[in-house]
Structures are given as structure tokens and as C-alpha cells.
Design an enzyme around this catalytic site. Structure first.
Site, PDB file in Angstrom:
ATOM      1  N   TYR A 101      28.231   5.786  -2.820  1.00  0.00           N
ATOM      2  CA  TYR A 101      27.561   6.166  -4.064  1.00  0.00           C
ATOM      3  C   TYR A 101      27.993   7.551  -4.565  1.00  0.00           C
ATOM      4  O   TYR A 101      27.803   7.863  -5.727  1.00  0.00           O
ATOM      5  CB  TYR A 101      26.044   6.216  -3.856  1.00  0.00           C
ATOM      6  CG  TYR A 101      25.373   4.872  -3.727  1.00  0.00           C
ATOM      7  CD1 TYR A 101      26.097   3.688  -3.762  1.00  0.00           C
ATOM      8  CD2 TYR A 101      23.986   4.804  -3.600  1.00  0.00           C
ATOM      9  CE1 TYR A 101      25.457   2.468  -3.649  1.00  0.00           C
ATOM     10  CE2 TYR A 101      23.342   3.587  -3.492  1.00  0.00           C
ATOM     11  CZ  TYR A 101      24.075   2.420  -3.515  1.00  0.00           C
ATOM     12  OH  TYR A 101      23.439   1.219  -3.415  1.00  0.00           O
ATOM     13  N   THR A 159      24.971  -7.765   0.590  1.00  0.00           N
ATOM     14  CA  THR A 159      25.257  -8.884  -0.302  1.00  0.00           C
ATOM     15  C   THR A 159      26.388  -8.634  -1.296  1.00  0.00           C
ATOM     16  O   THR A 159      26.741  -9.535  -2.043  1.00  0.00           O
ATOM     17  CB  THR A 159      23.985  -9.234  -1.098  1.00  0.00           C
ATOM     18  OG1 THR A 159      23.516  -8.035  -1.724  1.00  0.00           O
ATOM     19  CG2 THR A 159      22.923  -9.797  -0.201  1.00  0.00           C
ATOM     20  N   TYR A 447      22.989   4.745   1.245  1.00  0.00           N
ATOM     21  CA  TYR A 447      22.715   5.006  -0.172  1.00  0.00           C
ATOM     22  C   TYR A 447      22.805   6.505  -0.386  1.00  0.00           C
ATOM     23  O   TYR A 447      21.806   7.201  -0.543  1.00  0.00           O
ATOM     24  CB  TYR A 447      21.336   4.473  -0.585  1.00  0.00           C
ATOM     25  CG  TYR A 447      21.125   3.001  -0.293  1.00  0.00           C
ATOM     26  CD1 TYR A 447      22.163   2.092  -0.494  1.00  0.00           C
ATOM     27  CD2 TYR A 447      19.913   2.523   0.180  1.00  0.00           C
ATOM     28  CE1 TYR A 447      21.990   0.744  -0.226  1.00  0.00           C
ATOM     29  CE2 TYR A 447      19.737   1.169   0.443  1.00  0.00           C
ATOM     30  CZ  TYR A 447      20.781   0.286   0.245  1.00  0.00           C
ATOM     31  OH  TYR A 447      20.601  -1.041   0.512  1.00  0.00           O
TER      32      TYR A 447
HETATM   33  C1  FAD Z   1      27.081  -2.696  -5.217  1.00  0.00           C
HETATM   34  C2  FAD Z   1      26.622  -2.209  -3.862  1.00  0.00           C
HETATM   35  C3  FAD Z   1      25.824  -3.019  -3.079  1.00  0.00           C
HETATM   36  C4  FAD Z   1      25.412  -2.607  -1.807  1.00  0.00           C
HETATM   37  N1  FAD Z   1      24.624  -3.431  -1.070  1.00  0.00           N
HETATM   38  C5  FAD Z   1      24.245  -3.051   0.171  1.00  0.00           C
HETATM   39  C6  FAD Z   1      23.453  -3.902   0.995  1.00  0.00           C
HETATM   40  O1  FAD Z   1      23.101  -5.028   0.606  1.00  0.00           O
HETATM   41  N2  FAD Z   1      23.092  -3.461   2.225  1.00  0.00           N
HETATM   42  C7  FAD Z   1      23.480  -2.240   2.696  1.00  0.00           C
HETATM   43  O2  FAD Z   1      23.157  -1.918   3.828  1.00  0.00           O
HETATM   44  N3  FAD Z   1      24.220  -1.411   1.937  1.00  0.00           N
HETATM   45  C8  FAD Z   1      24.609  -1.784   0.697  1.00  0.00           C
HETATM   46  N4  FAD Z   1      25.351  -0.928  -0.063  1.00  0.00           N
HETATM   47  C9  FAD Z   1      25.699   0.394   0.460  1.00  0.00           C
HETATM   48  C10 FAD Z   1      26.986   0.318   1.257  1.00  0.00           C
HETATM   49  O3  FAD Z   1      26.725  -0.265   2.520  1.00  0.00           O
HETATM   50  C11 FAD Z   1      27.565   1.722   1.484  1.00  0.00           C
HETATM   51  O4  FAD Z   1      27.848   2.315   0.241  1.00  0.00           O
HETATM   52  C12 FAD Z   1      28.803   1.678   2.353  1.00  0.00           C
HETATM   53  O5  FAD Z   1      29.001   2.937   2.957  1.00  0.00           O
HETATM   54  C13 FAD Z   1      30.026   1.292   1.566  1.00  0.00           C
HETATM   55  O6  FAD Z   1      31.111   1.029   2.414  1.00  0.00           O
HETATM   56  P1  FAD Z   1      32.591   1.046   1.817  1.00  0.00           P
HETATM   57  O7  FAD Z   1      33.544   0.831   2.930  1.00  0.00           O
HETATM   58  O8  FAD Z   1      32.671   0.137   0.644  1.00  0.00           O
HETATM   59  O9  FAD Z   1      32.651   2.511   1.231  1.00  0.00           O
HETATM   60  P2  FAD Z   1      33.635   3.735   1.346  1.00  0.00           P
HETATM   61  O10 FAD Z   1      33.321   4.519   0.130  1.00  0.00           O
HETATM   62  O11 FAD Z   1      35.029   3.311   1.588  1.00  0.00           O
HETATM   63  O12 FAD Z   1      33.099   4.510   2.619  1.00  0.00           O
HETATM   64  C14 FAD Z   1      31.793   5.045   2.695  1.00  0.00           C
HETATM   65  C15 FAD Z   1      31.739   6.125   3.781  1.00  0.00           C
HETATM   66  O13 FAD Z   1      32.124   5.560   5.026  1.00  0.00           O
HETATM   67  C16 FAD Z   1      33.281   6.198   5.546  1.00  0.00           C
HETATM   68  N5  FAD Z   1      34.179   5.184   6.100  1.00  0.00           N
HETATM   69  C17 FAD Z   1      34.729   4.130   5.451  1.00  0.00           C
HETATM   70  N6  FAD Z   1      35.490   3.415   6.289  1.00  0.00           N
HETATM   71  C18 FAD Z   1      35.423   4.024   7.500  1.00  0.00           C
HETATM   72  C19 FAD Z   1      36.014   3.762   8.763  1.00  0.00           C
HETATM   73  N7  FAD Z   1      36.801   2.707   8.945  1.00  0.00           N
HETATM   74  N8  FAD Z   1      35.750   4.608   9.781  1.00  0.00           N
HETATM   75  C20 FAD Z   1      34.949   5.679   9.604  1.00  0.00           C
HETATM   76  N9  FAD Z   1      34.357   5.982   8.426  1.00  0.00           N
HETATM   77  C21 FAD Z   1      34.595   5.160   7.386  1.00  0.00           C
HETATM   78  C22 FAD Z   1      33.910   6.893   4.342  1.00  0.00           C
HETATM   79  O14 FAD Z   1      34.682   8.023   4.749  1.00  0.00           O
HETATM   80  C23 FAD Z   1      32.703   7.287   3.525  1.00  0.00           C
HETATM   81  O15 FAD Z   1      32.136   8.480   4.002  1.00  0.00           O
HETATM   82  C24 FAD Z   1      25.790  -1.324  -1.332  1.00  0.00           C
HETATM   83  C25 FAD Z   1      26.579  -0.508  -2.129  1.00  0.00           C
HETATM   84  C26 FAD Z   1      27.009  -0.930  -3.381  1.00  0.00           C
HETATM   85  C27 FAD Z   1      27.857  -0.023  -4.203  1.00  0.00           C
END
Ligand code: FAD
Ligand code: NAG
Ligand code: NAG
Ligand code: NAG
Length: 490
Positions: A101, A159, A447
Site C-alpha cells: 500500500y 483474494t 495493510y
Molecule cells: C488489492 C489488494 C487486495 C489484498 N487482499 C488481501 C487479502 O485478502 N488478505 C491479506 O492478508 N492481504 C491482502 N492484501 C495485502 C497484501 O497481502 C500485502 O499488500 C502484501 O504485502 C502484498 O504482497 P506483494 O508481494 O504483492 O507486494 P510487494 O509490494 O511486492 O511487497 C510487499 C512487502 O513485502 C516485501 N517482500 C516482497 N517479496 C518478498 C520476498 N520474497 N522476501 C522478503 N520480502 C519480500 C517487500 O519488500 C515489501 O516490503 C491486499 C492488497 C491489495 C493491494
């Protein structure tokens, strides 16, 4: 002579300062280009189309310019990239689905080296124990499909199919099956992790147990998970998706419905097969969820009688992929799914012991109905949790919120440009009004709320002290960091 000498010295000093700065930048570039010679790719700040093609912010409201975005193809390249960054004084963040976010996958502040894991897509299934191995760049939609194809298996996760396993499995990962099977991170049995000293390790309960503990809830500050090994469960069979809608209605009517829902979900006897979310929008209150069981079992629950005056509907799903696809459509409606936007978001939490009182609920609904929110596109999403996720002790993983029964996610979106102060004030005021008074403030680390002053305490609560200790052991220079990750213990 003296003057000329002075000028030369001064120029020398200036160019010396200049050359250390650009020297590091040049050294970083050379090092990264060398690390990614054979395959993979690197883009640098200043390259054409850098922001739109390589950086790709999810929250347009938060500007950030990383020093470089790298696209490695192996954990060895990830390790080489981390070494280039650490040796030259740059901080590092991994990017998996890019759905943070607050754009923390881009460092959250300028000048990070980003490790975009999108090429790490390895997948395999061990049919002897149904443990799956999943590359750290795999998006949730692909996780679902690959587990399905490998023998009709599944695991808990959220989801939105565009979210990445890297950021989701390491921060929590709550979804409709979490009451039955736990958070996504409760499924991890082993991980491959690249540490700040660029070593590639395996982490599990028996090997590098401290690292394993830390990455299950706080990985962004501790390393880069290049590969997960997870336990899986058979795909749930028949499921019923239900929806009870209450359009417009009076302030009192909606407050009453909220109280009825809160009372319903706080019954400790309620089946773990039931997931439920109450969503509050500009003109509607919607209670939605999935029941993992047959239509007959669903009917026997008689949910409709709990929420008189609403319009109810239910759809039966026989196949898991169809159900997950349907959740995705809903997630897309809520936050644009994969689409970047200007938005502000917060979270809040209640345990069974500190749920909102009737007075607080009345106050909340009155406030909502009498306040300028600065946009029509805002929503409050109350998610029922508990169940399996809360069977696990709070100190068993870095994820600390094992007592939470009810989560709130609140969002305000501006399609026209930057989020306004009116929008921020609305969510802040809601949050103040409903925060349990007797409890340290708890926020969901998934979040990300960058305006929260004590982020690390709110995200990791009682586990923060141990996290900071582990941090000082394995990353004392704070190579892996974003504005709210745990700092090393002094
Ligand atoms: C549309 C939407 C729906 C969502 N729905 C849910 C839900 O239903 N349930 C829920 O629990 N959450 C939900 N989320 C929140 C989501 O789980 C978090 O935003 C999550 O961190 C996103 O992961 P990402 O890999 O896409 O993000 P990124 O932006 O790639 O990473 C997020 C953080 O994790 C770190 N990171 C990423 N990959 C790694 C890795 N391999 N090793 C170490 N650190 C890493 C990054 O450095 C960053 O700090 C939702 C978010 C959005 C935008
Ligand atoms: C239920 O649906 C009907 C028909 O669409 C509508 O007129 C009515 O307002 C709805 N009631 C509620 C409480 O949403
Ligand atoms: C709160 O409101 C609900 C629904 O109106 C009611 O059933 C319940 O008794 C109230 N609780 C208290 C403590 O007054
Ligand atoms: C890297 O750090 C880990 C964790 O502190 C340590 O176990 C390992 O020995 C270190 N490796 C090297 C090569 O220094």
C-alpha cells in the site's frame, strides 16, 4: 602561486567529494551490470520510461525513485545484487507482486536497490507429503492454478490474484479459508532466504530457526525469500457464497445491523467453515462471505434470520477455481485489484474481549453519515478472523496478532489526483473513534499505513523486541529496510 595552489586544492577537494558520491553510484552500476550479465536485467534511475516500465508504483499517491530496479533469474543473482547494494551503501527491498500500500517494495524512500522477483517462478509438488515449492515471485493467481494442476491442492491466501506470494506469505496472508487452515504464513515449512551478507540459506524450524521465525511475519526487514516450501490441503469441495445487502437505510438501521453481525461472528461456537466480511460503502452495507460446505448445511445455519430486513442471495460453487475466480472479481471491485491508484488506507483490530460497544457503533454510524469524506470512493471492510489462525501462540512466528477476531481495513481513493486532507481526516477520525482503549494499537502489517507514527509496534506488537534482536544479529547495517521495518536492537 599560493592562490593557484589554493584553487587547485579546492577543486581537488570538491572533485574528491563529488567522485565518492558518483563513485558509489558508478560502482553500483558496474557491479549490478556484471551480476546480471548472463541473464536478467537492471534499470537505473534516469533511464527512459523508468517509472512506468520498471518502478511501477501501486500507490500513485506516494512518489519514490529507487536507485535501480533489478530483475534476477536465480537466487545466486539475488545474492550478487544484495552484495552490490550492501558494499556500496544502498538499502534493498524485494518486490514480488508490488501490491504494498505504501510502495515499500520500492524501498519506501528514495535510493533503494529493488530486487524484482518476477522471474522466480519455479514450482514443484512433492506427492509424498503434498508440500509444494513455490518461487518467491509467484502471484497468488498462479499459486492457485499451479496447486490445482498439481493434484487438486490448495492453501490459505487472500483474494486478489495480482498480489505476490513474496509480500503476502511473509506478512500474514489472511483469506476466506484462514479460519480453517491458518494464515498463508502458517503453511510455510521451509524457505530459501538471501541474507544481508549475501549468503543463501535454508530456514526452517530446525535450520536457521531465528531467520525462519522472523520471515514468517516480517521478512521485508530480514532478507529476501527466493523460494517457499508450503504444506497444502485438498481443495475445499462444495462451497456457498452468500451476500446480504442493505441499501441506504437509516443510520440507526445500519448501526443495528452491524451490532447483529458483530454479535453473530463473536459466538465462539460458530463453525470455522464460515467466512464473513461486512463492507460499508457510501450508500450500502453488505455482508458477504463463503461457507465451505453443502447447500443443505448452509441452509441449516439459517444466516438470513440473523440479518432481518436485508436482501439475501447465495450461489453454490462446486469447483475451487470458480470460487477463487469469483472472489477475485469482488477484490477487483473493492480496490481496483491490480490497478494502481491514489489512495490512503488504515487498519484496526479487535479481540473477542474488546469489541466495539453499542455506543461506539452508534457514534461511528452517526459520524459517517454526517461527515464530508472528500470522495465517494471510500469503504470500510470488516473481516471476521479467529479460528485456526488464532490457535497458534503469539510468539510462535513474527506475525503477532493471534488474538484478533475482527480486522478493519479502511480505504479512501481519489481517481482525480492526490488524496486530499479531507479524505485522510475521515479515515483518521474513524480510526480514533473505534480504537479499543485498553489495548496497544494493533495494525495488520500487510495493510501498510505510512502515516502511522509507531508502525513497527502496531504491526509486530509483543514480537518486536525479539525481531530487533534478530535484526542486530543478521542485518546490523539495516540493509533490508523500509520506513517501518524493525530497526536493529542497540
Ligand atoms: C488489492 C489488494 C487486495 C489484498 N487482499 C488481501 C487479502 O485478502 N488478505 C491479506 O492478508 N492481504 C491482502 N492484501 C495485502 C497484501 O497481502 C500485502 O499488500 C502484501 O504485502 C502484498 O504482497 P506483494 O508481494 O504483492 O507486494 P510487494 O509490494 O511486492 O511487497 C510487499 C512487502 O513485502 C516485501 N517482500 C516482497 N517479496 C518478498 C520476498 N520474497 N522476501 C522478503 N520480502 C519480500 C517487500 O519488500 C515489501 O516490503 C491486499 C492488497 C491489495 C493491494
Ligand atoms: C431489496 O431489493 C428490493 C428490490 O430490488 C429493493 O427495492 C429494496 O430496497 C431492497 N432492500 C434492501 C434492504 O436493500
Ligand atoms: C447491543 O445491541 C444489540 C442489537 O441491538 C442488542 O441485542 C444487545 O443487547 C445490545 N448490547 C448491550 C450490551 O446493550
Ligand atoms: C551470514 O550471516 C549468517 C547469519 O548471521 C551467518 O550464519 C553466516 O555465517 C554468514 N555468512 C558469512 C559468509 O559470513
Amino acid at each position: 602561486m599560493g592562490v593557484i595552489r589554493y584553487i587547485l586544492l579546492t577543486l581537488g577537494a570538491v572533485s574528491a567529494v563529488f567522485s565518492t558520491d558518483t563513485g558509489n553510484e558508478e560502482k553500483l552500476k558496474t557491479c549490478l551490470q556484471y551480476a546480471l550479465t548472463d541473464s536478467g536485467r537492471v534499470a537505473f534511475a534516469g533511464d527512459p520510461f523508468y517509472q512506468v516500465a520498471d518502478v511501477k508504483r501501486y500507490n500513485l499517491n506516494i512518489p519514490v525513485t529507487p536507485a535501480a530496479v533489478t530483475f534476477p533469474t536465480s537466487s545466486h543473482q539475488v545474492a550478487a545484487i544484495v552484495k552490490c547494494a550492501a558494499d556500496n551503501g544502498y538499502h534493498v527491498q524485494a518486490k514480488s507482486g508490488g501490491h504494498s500500500y505504501a510502495n515499500y517494495c520500492l524501498g519506501g524512500t528514495d535510493g533503494a536497490v529493488v530486487v524484482d522477483l518476477k522471474n522466480l517462478q519455479q514450482f514443484s509438488m512433492d506427492n509424498t507429503n503434498w508440500h509444494a515449492t513455490i518461487g518467491g515471485g509467484t502471484l497468488l493467481g498462479d499459486v492457485t492454478q499451479r496447486l490445482h494442476d498439481a493434484g487438486g491442492r490448495a492453501m490459505s491466501h487472500g483474494t486478489c490474484p495480482q498480489v505476490g506470494s513474496g509480500g503476502h506469505f511473509t506478512i500474514g496472508g489472511l483469506g476466506p479459508t484462514s479460519r480453517q487452515f491458518g494464515a498463508a504464513l502458517d503453511h510455510i515449512v521451509e524457505a530459501e532466504v538471501v541474507l544481508a551478507n549475501s549468503s543463501i540459506i535454508r530456514a526452517s524450524d530446525t535450520e536457521n530457526a531465528d531467520v525462519f521465525w522472523a520471515i514468517k511475519g516480517a521478512a521485508s526487514g530480514f532478507g529476501i525469500v527466493t523460494e517457499f516450501t508450503v504444506r497444502t490441503e485438498p481443495e475445499p469441495g462444495t462451497a456457498v457464497k452468500y451476500e446480504y445487502t442493505f441499501k441506504i437505510g437509516s443510520t440507526e438501521g445500519r448501526a443495528k445491523l452491524f451490532k447483529q453481525w458483530q454479535a453473530y461472528i463473536s459466538n465462539p461456537q460458530l463453525t470455522r467453515k464460515l467466512a464473513s466480511t461486512l463492507t460499508l460503502l457510501e450508500d450500502t452495507l453488505i455482508i458477504t462471505g463463503t461457507f465451505f460446505g453443502t447447500e443443505e448445511e448452509y441452509k441449516a445455519l439459517d444466516i438470513g434470520s440473523q440479518f432481518p430486513g436485508t436482501n439475501g442471495s447465495a450461489v453454490v460453487f462446486q469447483d475451487w477455481l470458480g470460487l477463487v475466480g469469483n472472489w477475485a472479481e469482488e477484490a477487483a471491485l473493492e480496490l481496483g485489484g491490480g490497478i494502481a491508484a491514489n489512495f490512503y488506507a488504515k487498519s484496526n483490530a479487535w479481540t473477542p474481549k474488546n469489541l466495539m460497544s453499542n455506543e461506539t457503533i452508534d457514534q461511528l454510524f452517526k459520524y459517517i453519515d454526517n461527515t464530508d469524506k472528500g470522495t465517494l470512493i471510500w469503504f470500510l471492510l470488516f473481516d471476521f478472523q479467529g479460528g485456526y489462525t488464532n490457535d497458534i501462540p503469539a510468539d510462535a512466528t513474527a506475525y503477532a496478532h493471534r488474538d484478533v477476531l475482527l480486522w478493519l481495513q479502511s480505504y479512501s481513493i481519489n481517481l482525480l489526483g492526490e488524496v486530499t486532507q479531507t479524505q485522510i481526516d475521515f479515515l483518521d477520525r474513524v480510526n480514533e473513534m473505534i480504537t479499543p482503549q485498553d489495548h496497544p494499537y494493533a495494525a495488520y502489517p500487510g495493510y501498510v499505513d505510512p502515516l502511522m507514527p509507531n508502525g513497527a509496534e502496531a504491526y509486530w506488537g509483543s514480537n518486536l523486541a525479539r525481531l530487533r534482536q534478530i535484526k542486530s544479529d543478521i542485518d546490523p547495517e539495516n540493509v533490508f529496510r523500509n520506513p517501518q521495518s524493525p530497526s536493529p536492537a542497540l
